[in-house]
Scaffold this active site. Structure first.
Site, PDB file in Angstrom:
ATOM      1  N   LYS A 492       0.845  -1.199   0.000  1.00 56.43           N
ATOM      2  CA  LYS A 492       0.000   0.000   0.000  1.00 56.43           C
ATOM      3  C   LYS A 492       0.882   1.252   0.000  1.00 56.43           C
ATOM      4  O   LYS A 492       2.080   1.179   0.314  1.00 56.43           O
ATOM      5  CB  LYS A 492      -0.906  -0.012   1.235  1.00 56.43           C
ATOM      6  CG  LYS A 492      -0.109  -0.032   2.543  1.00 56.43           C
ATOM      7  CD  LYS A 492      -0.989  -0.340   3.742  1.00 56.43           C
ATOM      8  CE  LYS A 492      -0.140  -0.385   5.006  1.00 56.43           C
ATOM      9  NZ  LYS A 492      -0.869  -0.916   6.159  1.00 56.43           N
ATOM     10  N   ARG A 599     -10.875   0.360  14.580  1.00 61.92           N
ATOM     11  CA  ARG A 599     -10.755   1.124  13.344  1.00 61.92           C
ATOM     12  C   ARG A 599     -11.787   0.519  12.392  1.00 61.92           C
ATOM     13  O   ARG A 599     -12.924   0.924  12.380  1.00 61.92           O
ATOM     14  CB  ARG A 599      -9.315   0.986  12.834  1.00 61.92           C
ATOM     15  CG  ARG A 599      -8.923   1.929  11.767  1.00 61.92           C
ATOM     16  CD  ARG A 599      -7.400   1.940  11.563  1.00 61.92           C
ATOM     17  NE  ARG A 599      -6.876   0.692  11.012  1.00 61.92           N
ATOM     18  CZ  ARG A 599      -5.623   0.503  10.635  1.00 61.92           C
ATOM     19  NH1 ARG A 599      -4.736   1.490  10.765  1.00 61.92           N
ATOM     20  NH2 ARG A 599      -5.203  -0.627  10.133  1.00 61.92           N
ATOM     21  N   TYR A 727      13.633  32.276   4.257  1.00 64.43           N
ATOM     22  CA  TYR A 727      12.431  33.036   4.595  1.00 64.43           C
ATOM     23  C   TYR A 727      12.440  33.519   6.040  1.00 64.43           C
ATOM     24  O   TYR A 727      12.934  32.822   6.940  1.00 64.43           O
ATOM     25  CB  TYR A 727      11.186  32.147   4.416  1.00 64.43           C
ATOM     26  CG  TYR A 727      10.780  31.958   2.972  1.00 64.43           C
ATOM     27  CD1 TYR A 727      10.362  33.032   2.187  1.00 64.43           C
ATOM     28  CD2 TYR A 727      10.788  30.692   2.397  1.00 64.43           C
ATOM     29  CE1 TYR A 727       9.984  32.848   0.868  1.00 64.43           C
ATOM     30  CE2 TYR A 727      10.399  30.489   1.079  1.00 64.43           C
ATOM     31  CZ  TYR A 727       9.995  31.587   0.320  1.00 64.43           C
ATOM     32  OH  TYR A 727       9.612  31.396  -0.968  1.00 64.43           O
ATOM     33  N   MET A 776       9.810  25.112  -0.241  1.00 62.38           N
ATOM     34  CA  MET A 776       9.019  24.128  -0.970  1.00 62.38           C
ATOM     35  C   MET A 776       9.901  23.213  -1.813  1.00 62.38           C
ATOM     36  O   MET A 776       9.747  21.999  -1.799  1.00 62.38           O
ATOM     37  CB  MET A 776       7.998  24.841  -1.857  1.00 62.38           C
ATOM     38  CG  MET A 776       7.003  23.885  -2.486  1.00 62.38           C
ATOM     39  SD  MET A 776       5.865  24.700  -3.604  1.00 62.38           S
ATOM     40  CE  MET A 776       4.910  25.705  -2.487  1.00 62.38           C
TER      41      MET A 776
HETATM   42  C1  PLP Z   1      -0.112  -1.632   7.019  1.00 58.20           C
HETATM   43  C2  PLP Z   1      -0.646  -2.842   7.624  1.00 58.20           C
HETATM   44  C3  PLP Z   1       0.206  -3.888   8.023  1.00 58.20           C
HETATM   45  C4  PLP Z   1       1.709  -3.807   7.975  1.00 58.20           C
HETATM   46  O1  PLP Z   1       2.193  -3.161   9.116  1.00 58.20           O
HETATM   47  P1  PLP Z   1       3.756  -2.901   9.370  1.00 58.20           P
HETATM   48  O2  PLP Z   1       3.828  -2.322  10.706  1.00 58.20           O
HETATM   49  O3  PLP Z   1       4.194  -1.963   8.314  1.00 58.20           O
HETATM   50  O4  PLP Z   1       4.406  -4.207   9.242  1.00 58.20           O
HETATM   51  C5  PLP Z   1      -0.370  -5.055   8.459  1.00 58.20           C
HETATM   52  N1  PLP Z   1      -1.716  -5.174   8.557  1.00 58.20           N
HETATM   53  C6  PLP Z   1      -2.563  -4.173   8.218  1.00 58.20           C
HETATM   54  C7  PLP Z   1      -4.004  -4.386   8.351  1.00 58.20           C
HETATM   55  C8  PLP Z   1      -2.052  -2.982   7.751  1.00 58.20           C
HETATM   56  O5  PLP Z   1      -2.886  -1.994   7.430  1.00 58.20           O
END
Ligand code: PLP
Length: 832
Positions: A492, A599, A727, A776
């Site tokens: 992701k 969550r 700045y 920036m």
């Molecule tokens: C991002 C995520 C992980 C991975 O977590 P890390 O701490 O990066 O290993 C595992 N499970 C879920 C549901 C996640 O969203």
């Protein structure tokens, strides 16, 4: 079966140990391959026998212990296959390679030591290429597997072998010695690498010295006292007639060496043991000088002693780059820039890398004459032509007089040019789109200009991704969980900033079990880049359901509302399609349980209703049930993790009893794998650890940094005390200072909180603080303590500047630093 009975004629066949590389840089086809089925922690070559058989491989070496009744049955279905059953396939490979080596009575150089092996090997081959036909280890193939594969191609044409040997545990050198059988030894250095595998440094030196127990000559630097001592204590005892050639710059030795700085390089003088020469090399760092001195001495021992010749060849030595870089090009091209040496084995490795990339793109090769192969052109170019055809190259551009002369041997569509300029002037380059382009040329062809034509302009800020480190980290976590537990890798957020398609391609190559993304379009992008692994989508919106089905993406389902939406969607689908085809096969989904994160996910008291609903709707198949730990990185939360585990086990069993089958269960993220390995279950979800940050901090040394964020100095100014920088006049100088402006700012992902000295960057080996506010697109730093020049490289994070520390300085977590690097920063992937 004993090895003697393995009637394999090593000269007529070539060994294959990786099912993905059926065809290699030889004059042989699949019929002449022998596949050695090797079992490792994560793979089992026996699984690929039928697949290889279908590709016309007919000879297999298999292990008795791996032959289950099913597998024996499978092998019995391969009528004309020749199958040798042995105790250990690796050992069979090693013993055959050793037997093969014994047939050749030529000088062979064996190189070991903690550092410098590959450079010494490459330089030695470069210096000796005009005098010998050389077989050498490709890249750093120096392991229990790499060494037999390096030695096996030796044939009657060769007049010299150069092989490196690397060990990480006691008792490994024995096998390597019998395969290499060096006549000349080089012991490069001794350092701390792999110390953990040995009782003591002494033991490691002693083990390495076994390589030379039958050598005639040994070259080493006397200043490594541990090497010198063990040679006299141990090696001399087993090999009393060995000729020792120790050298030193600062103490008496068989050969006295001097290093004198001279016009931008160094003069190496060498005197003693009957030699007296001087050469000049274009280096001045100690490691390069040490390596070059080893090479010079070995060259003399091999009888190349003409000082004019030596001078000319040593002046041409260049740093050995072993990097294969993958870059995004213009016109949706991907570019592989291979600056590695120019030989057939290197070409084969690069072509394999080409094949690992997106399968939907056209494969294009830009190749110059090969200059360092030790083969006659009459054999070389037909071999290249076969290799290029076997590896599926779809368009070849050949550059150089030899390529042109041999153009008729190439069977793939091809164009030939006498010079690089001719290629650059042709229109062909503009017509190449949607391709993976491998650019591989000898230095004198200056292919940098070809690379520049294909690569997008950048503002010279890059995030370099070390693919070898990624592989290392994957293997670390794989070893932790063992072969029974699957691995889902989280890609992701652009693979935590590292670049999803390329990272996913590597993971597919290493056969991980699952990938996971946050949104459907991330999954679609992976499919469009040729990724075929199962992919879980954690947060799919109803508008994306059509896409999920079309691209075979597997949704996470976390609420009743979402489950209803899915069922509704599938009902509509089915009605629409009833006339044409049977309803879609059950759709794999992943059920998320909320065990404390609060969550997303079903709570424990939802499970009765959920189970009934799922049971009533077999159109959905629960591929897995999972939950997420809230505090696996911190010891203080372990009791809560235990609580979450109990709740998860309770919830998943309830669900199973409703479903009547067992989905995969998974709970652990990266930190969990290290801290709570007992909860690994059927699968783990690996994230940040793969990308080089060990967040549990229990085994930080085991994980290698992956990303390096780099930029360059745009301008340097000498300012006086009291002047201000940036700045709002925030950067007030308390002394006269040299201030450099960098081509990176917060829009690139260099966090604004790192301004005013909070952040430090690495310039030519010195940590320099930021000055004033981060802008920036630009950042100012104080380089008073360095001798940096405009255009010099600057490292913002990466091996010398730890991401964990950088995050701590601004009160955030490494995840934010990694994912914060803007997509406008070009990613460059490399492997050594
Ligand atoms: C991002 C995520 C992980 C991975 O977590 P890390 O701490 O990066 O290993 C595992 N499970 C879920 C549901 C996640 O969203």
């Amino acid at each position: 079966m004993a090895i003697q009975e393995l009637e394999i004629n090593t000269a007529g066949v070539y060994p294959l140990t990786d099912s993905r590389q059926v065809l290699s840089a030889t004059k042989y086809g699949p019929a002449e391959a022998v596949f050695f089925a090797i079992r490792g922690e994560h793979h089992d070559g026996h699984r690929f026998i039928t697949e290889l058989y279908q590709k016309n491989v007919r000879q297999f070496v298999v292990e008795t212990a791996a032959l289950t009744p099913e597998r024996r049955h499978e092998l019995a279905q391969l009528p004309d296959a020749r199958i040798w059953e042995v105790g250990s396939s690796l050992q069979a490979l090693q013993e055959l390679a050793a037997r093969h080596r014994s047939r050749f009575n030529i000088p062979v150089v064996g190189i070991t030591g903690s550092n410098g092996k590959t450079i010494v090997k490459e330089w030695l081959a470069q210096v000796l290429a005009p005098d010998f036909r050389i077989q050498k280890s490709p890249k750093s193939y120096n392991s229990q597997l790499g060494v037999p594969l390096s030695v096996w191609p030796l044939n009657d044409q060769h007049t010299l072998g150069i092989f490196e040997a690397g060990i990480s545990k006691p008792a490994e050198m024995q096998a390597l010695q019998s395969i290499i059988q060096p006549t000349i030894g080089i012991f490069t250095t001794i350092g701390s690498a792999h110390d953990e595998g040995f009782r003591s440094r002494k033991q490691k030196v002693a083990e390495k010295l076994r390589l030379f127990r039958q050598a005639e000559t040994l070259i080493y630097r006397k200043s490594y006292a541990e090497i010198d001592e063990e040679i006299h204590l141990l090696l001399k005892a087993v090999n009393p007639s060995i000729r020792l050639l120790s050298w030193a710059v600062d103490q008496p030795a068989d050969v006295a060496v001097s290093w004198t700085a001279q016009n931008g390089g160094t003069r190496i003088g060498l005197e003693g043991a009957g030699y007296d020469v001087q050469v000049q090399v274009p280096f001045s760092d100690a490691a390069s000088l040490e390596n070059a001195t080893h090479v010079l001495l070995a060259t003399l021992v091999l009888g190349v002693t003409d000082e004019t010749v030596l001078r000319e060849r040593f002046a041409r030595l260049r740093p050995v780059s072993m990097r294969l870089e993958l870059k995004e090009g213009t016109h949706r091209n991907l570019l592989i820039d291979d600056t590695y040496n120019n030989d057939l084995a290197g070409l084969s490795i690069a072509l394999d890398f080409l094949n690992q990339q997106d399968s939907s793109r056209r494969k294009v090769l830009v190749l110059s004459d090969l200059l360092e192969t030790g083969m006659k052109p009459d054999e070389l170019y037909p071999a290249i032509a076969r290799l290029v055809a076997e590896k599926g190259v779809e368009l070849l551009m050949g550059i150089g007089p030899e390529m042109r002369r041999y153009q008729s041997v190439f069977t793939v569509p091809a164009h030939f040019y006498a010079t690089t300029d001719e290629l650059l002037q042709s229109d062909l380059l503009n017509e190449i789109t949607d391709s993976v382009i491998l650019v591989k040329g000898a230095r004198r062809f200056s292919f940098e200009s070809v690379v520049a034509r294909f690569v997008q302009k950048s503002h010279r800020t890059v995030l370099e991704i070390n693919l070898d480190a990624l592989t290392h980290n994957l293997n670390f976590y794989r070893n932790k969980v063992g072969p029974q537990t699957k691995i889902m890798v989280m890609v992701k957020a652009f693979a935590y900033g590292s670049g999803s398609a390329e990272v996913a391609g590597l993971l597919q190559h290493h056969r991980v079990d699952y990938l996971a993304v946050a949104y459907a379009d991330e999954g679609v992008a992976l499919r469009e880049n040729g990724i075929q692994l199962p992919i879980m989508v954690m947060n799919p919106a109803p508008e994306s359901f059509r896409q999920l089905v079309d691209y075979q993406l597997e949704p996470e389902v976390y609420s009743f509302r979402m489950l209803d939406e899915w069922l509704q969607f599938l009902r509509n689908e089915r009605q629409l399609k009833t006339d044409e085809q049977p309803g879609p096969a059950a759709l794999p989904i992943h059920i998320k349980l909320d065990t404390g994160m609060h969550r997303l996910g079903f709570l424990l008291h939802d499970l009765l209703a959920l189970g009934q609903l799922l049971k009533a709707n077999p159109v959905l198949r629960v591929a897995s049930v999972f939950s997420h730990l809230v505090g696996s990185d911190e010891a203080e939360h372990t009791p809560f993790s235990q609580e979450q585990y109990r709740e998860f086990m309770e919830g998943s069993s309830q669900l199973e009893s409703w479903l009547g089958y067992r989905p995969l269960r998974h709970l652990l993220n990266s930190a969990g794998i290290v801290r709570l390995p007992e909860y690994k279950l059927d699968m783990v979800r690996l994230g940040i650890g793969l990308y080089g940050v060990e967040v549990s901090k229990l085994e930080p040394q085991q994980v290698q940094p992956v990303g390096t964020l780099k930029t360059v100095i745009s301008q340097i100014k000498d300012l006086k005390a009291g002047e201000t920088v940036g700045y709002s006049r925030r950067g007030v100088l308390s002394r006269d200072a040299r201030i450099a402006t960098l081509a990176i700012g917060y829009a690139d992902g260099y966090d604004r909180r790192l301004g005013n000295g909070v952040g430090q960057v690495w310039v030519n080996g010195v940590l320099c603080p930021t000055v004033g506010s981060i802008c920036m697109d630009m950042t100012m730093i104080d380089i008073t303590e360095t001798s940096a020049q405009e255009g010099d490289e600057v490292i913002l994070f990466g091996p010398p500047v730890s991401i964990t520390e950088l995050a701590a300085r601004i009160g955030t977590i490494p995840y934010e630093i990694l994912t914060g690097v803007s997509e406008r920063v070009k990613r460059v992937f490399y492997k050594e």
